[in-house]
Design an enzyme around this catalytic site. Structure first.
Site, short mmCIF file in Angstrom:
data_model
loop_
_atom_site.label_atom_id
_atom_site.label_comp_id
_atom_site.label_asym_id
_atom_site.label_seq_id
_atom_site.Cartn_x
_atom_site.Cartn_y
_atom_site.Cartn_z
CE LYS A 44 -3.39 -2.38 2.90
NZ LYS A 44 -3.91 -2.46 4.30
N GLY A 45 2.10 1.09 0.48
CA GLY A 45 2.92 2.25 0.82
C GLY A 45 3.19 3.24 -0.29
CD GLU A 100 8.26 -0.87 -2.31
OE1 GLU A 100 7.16 -0.30 -2.26
OE2 GLU A 100 8.45 -2.03 -1.88
CG ASP A 101 6.70 2.16 0.52
OD1 ASP A 101 7.41 1.22 0.08
OD2 ASP A 101 5.87 2.00 1.42
CG ASP A 104 14.14 -2.56 5.86
OD1 ASP A 104 15.34 -2.29 6.08
OD2 ASP A 104 13.38 -3.01 6.74
CG PHE A 153 9.70 1.66 11.55
CD1 PHE A 153 9.78 0.56 10.71
CD2 PHE A 153 8.46 2.25 11.76
CE1 PHE A 153 8.66 0.04 10.09
CE2 PHE A 153 7.32 1.74 11.14
CZ PHE A 153 7.43 0.62 10.31
CG ASP A 160 2.09 0.79 7.51
OD1 ASP A 160 2.99 0.53 6.69
OD2 ASP A 160 1.57 -0.08 8.24
NE ARG A 166 -0.85 2.23 4.77
CZ ARG A 166 0.13 1.37 4.56
NH1 ARG A 166 1.25 1.77 3.98
NH2 ARG A 166 0.01 0.11 4.92
P1 IMP Z 1 11.86 -5.10 2.15
O1 IMP Z 1 11.35 -6.28 1.43
O2 IMP Z 1 12.52 -5.44 3.46
O3 IMP Z 1 12.73 -4.19 1.31
O4 IMP Z 1 10.59 -4.31 2.65
C1 IMP Z 1 10.06 -3.28 1.94
C2 IMP Z 1 8.67 -2.96 2.46
O5 IMP Z 1 8.63 -2.93 3.89
C3 IMP Z 1 8.31 -1.58 1.99
O6 IMP Z 1 7.57 -1.66 0.82
C4 IMP Z 1 7.51 -1.02 3.14
O7 IMP Z 1 6.14 -1.31 2.93
C5 IMP Z 1 7.97 -1.77 4.36
N1 IMP Z 1 8.94 -0.96 5.13
C6 IMP Z 1 10.27 -1.08 5.16
N2 IMP Z 1 10.85 -0.15 5.96
C7 IMP Z 1 9.83 0.58 6.45
C8 IMP Z 1 9.79 1.72 7.34
O8 IMP Z 1 10.79 2.27 7.83
N3 IMP Z 1 8.54 2.20 7.60
C9 IMP Z 1 7.41 1.67 7.07
N4 IMP Z 1 7.41 0.62 6.23
C10 IMP Z 1 8.62 0.07 5.93
MG MG Z 2 5.56 -1.51 0.81
#
Ligand code: IMP
Ligand code: MG
Length: 177
Positions: A44-45, A100-101, A104, A153, A160, A166
């Site tokens: 959703k981000g 993508e938002d 991580d 975070f 969110d 959000r």
């Molecule tokens: P990844 O697969 O670990 O790269 O996760 C990415 C997803 O985790 C993003 O699309 C976000 O929805 C969520 N995410 C990662 N870091 C944060 C954060 O600091 N705040 C909120 N959502 C996060």
């Molecule tokens: Mg996301």
């Protein structure tokens, strides 16, 4: 304006984000001049970032959405990847920009980008508002990056914490998340 909790530290203002997105849109539009790309927002981000980005573009775009995985109510990635909702647009021969938002661990995009590439698109690019290099396991090549935020975070501008915040216009770090 909503009250913001005391433990939310401002990281990016709405103005900073807007200015950066304008720059990114100029760059993406230049790279895709004469094309009509498909923008794939990762739910959703990315919904707010996508909305602002496409309105700053100067080439016509098609828009679709995918929902890949979620942290649930945790601030740590679960490690499980699941395509909850896939795009419905046929992408063979099309130029794709995945929006993508935040990146991580990089897991979510690593898997989904590979999946999209198997469908024979003309190209797949990645636009991310924020890259958080601290815990990266996979490093997807980000073609268009808004900001690098080393750690923490983050909430706001689509991001969110347990489903909330959000709607904040800026980005904040949750202290002691
Ligand atoms: P990844 O697969 O670990 O790269 O996760 C990415 C997803 O985790 C993003 O699309 C976000 O929805 C969520 N995410 C990662 N870091 C944060 C954060 O600091 N705040 C909120 N959502 C996060
Ligand atoms: Mg996301």
């Amino acid at each position: 304006m909503r009250a913001i909790p005391d433990n939310y530290r401002p990281i990016l203002t709405a103005d900073q984000i807007e200015n950066r997105i304008q720059e990114m849109a100029v760059e993406i539009s230049r790279d895709l001049m004469g094309e009509s790309p498909v923008f794939v927002g990762v739910l959703k981000g990315a919904f707010i970032f996508l909305a602002d980005l496409v309105r700053a573009m100067s080439v016509p775009v098609e828009i679709d959405f995918a929902q890949i995985s979620s942290y649930g109510d945790e601030t740590q990635s679960s490690g499980r990847i699941k395509v909850m909702k896939d795009i419905t647009t046929p992408i063979a021969g099309r130029h794709i920009v995945v929006v993508e938002d935040i990146i991580d661990t990089g897991r979510t995009l690593h898997h989904y980008l590979n999946e999209l590439k198997q469908r024979g698109p003309a190209s797949v690019r990645l636009a991310a508002l924020i890259n958080k290099p601290e815990r990266q396991e996979y490093t997807p090549e980000v073609d268009y990056l808004g900001f690098t935020i080393p750690h923490g975070f983050l909430v706001g501008y689509g991001l969110d914490h347990a489903g909330m915040w959000r709607d904040l216009p800026g980005v904040y770090e949750v202290i002691n998340a």
